[in-house]
Design a protein around this motif. Structure first.
Motif, PDB file in Angstrom:
ATOM      1  N   PHE A 194      45.707  41.109  31.095  1.00  0.00           N
ATOM      2  CA  PHE A 194      46.152  40.031  31.738  1.00  0.00           C
ATOM      3  C   PHE A 194      46.689  40.607  33.089  1.00  0.00           C
ATOM      4  CE2 PHE A 194      49.114  36.625  33.256  1.00  0.00           C
ATOM      5  CZ  PHE A 194      48.229  35.530  33.380  1.00  0.00           C
ATOM      6  N   SER A 195      45.881  40.253  34.166  1.00  0.00           N
ATOM      7  CA  SER A 195      46.465  40.577  35.341  1.00  0.00           C
ATOM      8  C   SER A 195      45.932  39.836  36.758  1.00  0.00           C
ATOM      9  CB  SER A 195      46.080  42.324  35.844  1.00  0.00           C
ATOM     10  OG  SER A 195      46.842  42.555  36.885  1.00  0.00           O
ATOM     11  N   PRO A 196      46.597  38.445  36.848  1.00  0.00           N
ATOM     12  CA  PRO A 196      45.873  37.362  37.555  1.00  0.00           C
ATOM     13  C   PRO A 196      46.059  37.715  39.246  1.00  0.00           C
ATOM     14  CG  PRO A 196      48.024  36.632  36.905  1.00  0.00           C
ATOM     15  CD  PRO A 196      47.621  37.933  36.321  1.00  0.00           C
ATOM     16  N   LEU A 197      46.841  38.842  39.417  1.00  0.00           N
ATOM     17  CA  LEU A 197      46.629  38.993  41.149  1.00  0.00           C
ATOM     18  C   LEU A 197      45.829  40.295  41.282  1.00  0.00           C
ATOM     19  CD1 LEU A 197      50.686  38.621  41.470  1.00  0.00           C
ATOM     20  CD2 LEU A 197      48.604  36.940  41.866  1.00  0.00           C
ATOM     21  N   ALA A 198      45.313  40.928  40.495  1.00  0.00           N
ATOM     22  CA  ALA A 198      44.642  42.062  40.507  1.00  0.00           C
ATOM     23  C   ALA A 198      43.215  41.698  41.094  1.00  0.00           C
ATOM     24  CB  ALA A 198      44.197  42.866  39.186  1.00  0.00           C
ATOM     25  N   ASP A 199      42.791  42.743  42.155  1.00  0.00           N
ATOM     26  CA  ASP A 199      41.328  42.580  42.874  1.00  0.00           C
ATOM     27  C   ASP A 199      40.433  43.002  42.066  1.00  0.00           C
ATOM     28  OD1 ASP A 199      42.371  40.829  44.985  1.00  0.00           O
ATOM     29  OD2 ASP A 199      43.060  42.651  45.840  1.00  0.00           O
ATOM     30  N   GLN A 200      40.591  44.147  41.350  1.00  0.00           N
ATOM     31  CA  GLN A 200      39.602  45.093  40.751  1.00  0.00           C
ATOM     32  C   GLN A 200      40.598  45.663  39.389  1.00  0.00           C
ATOM     33  OE1 GLN A 200      37.637  47.803  43.229  1.00  0.00           O
ATOM     34  NE2 GLN A 200      35.751  47.552  42.061  1.00  0.00           N
ATOM     35  N   VAL A 201      39.853  45.817  38.236  1.00  0.00           N
ATOM     36  CA  VAL A 201      40.449  46.789  37.228  1.00  0.00           C
ATOM     37  C   VAL A 201      39.516  47.568  36.864  1.00  0.00           C
ATOM     38  CG1 VAL A 201      41.400  46.568  34.740  1.00  0.00           C
ATOM     39  CG2 VAL A 201      41.925  45.039  36.687  1.00  0.00           C
TER      40      VAL A 201
END
Length: 87
Positions: A40-47
């Motif tokens: 869960f990482s709602p602010l990430a642009d790319q993972v």
């Protein structure tokens, strides 16, 4: 300039926590489709999921994760050949 190494975990069957939205497990789990990695990482642009053959290795294989509408990032590895590797 020093760059911190990414945090690594070994694959284990019991490393999951539930997502708040709909109880989908976070972490890595085995499903009928293969090994599912979810975070869960709602602010990430790319993972990216990075898989290493051993803890000592500094170069790994990168897999792009896909974001869903709830800010969860998912990658499904269709083969079970990652057991014993590090991510």
């Amino acid at each position: 300039m020093e760059v911190a190494s990414p945090k690594r975990s070994s694959f284990r069957k019991d490393t999951t926590k539930s997502s708040i939205v709909d109880n989908l497990p976070l972490g890595c789990t085995i499903s009928s489709n293969g090994i599912v990695f979810r975070l869960f990482s709602p602010l990430a642009d790319q993972v990216f999921l990075v898989v290493f053959d051993s803890y000592e290795h500094t170069l790994g294989t990168y897999y792009s994760m896909k974001r869903d509408e709830h800010g969860r990032w998912n990658y499904i590895h269709s083969e079970l050949n990652l057991i014993g590797k590090w991510y």
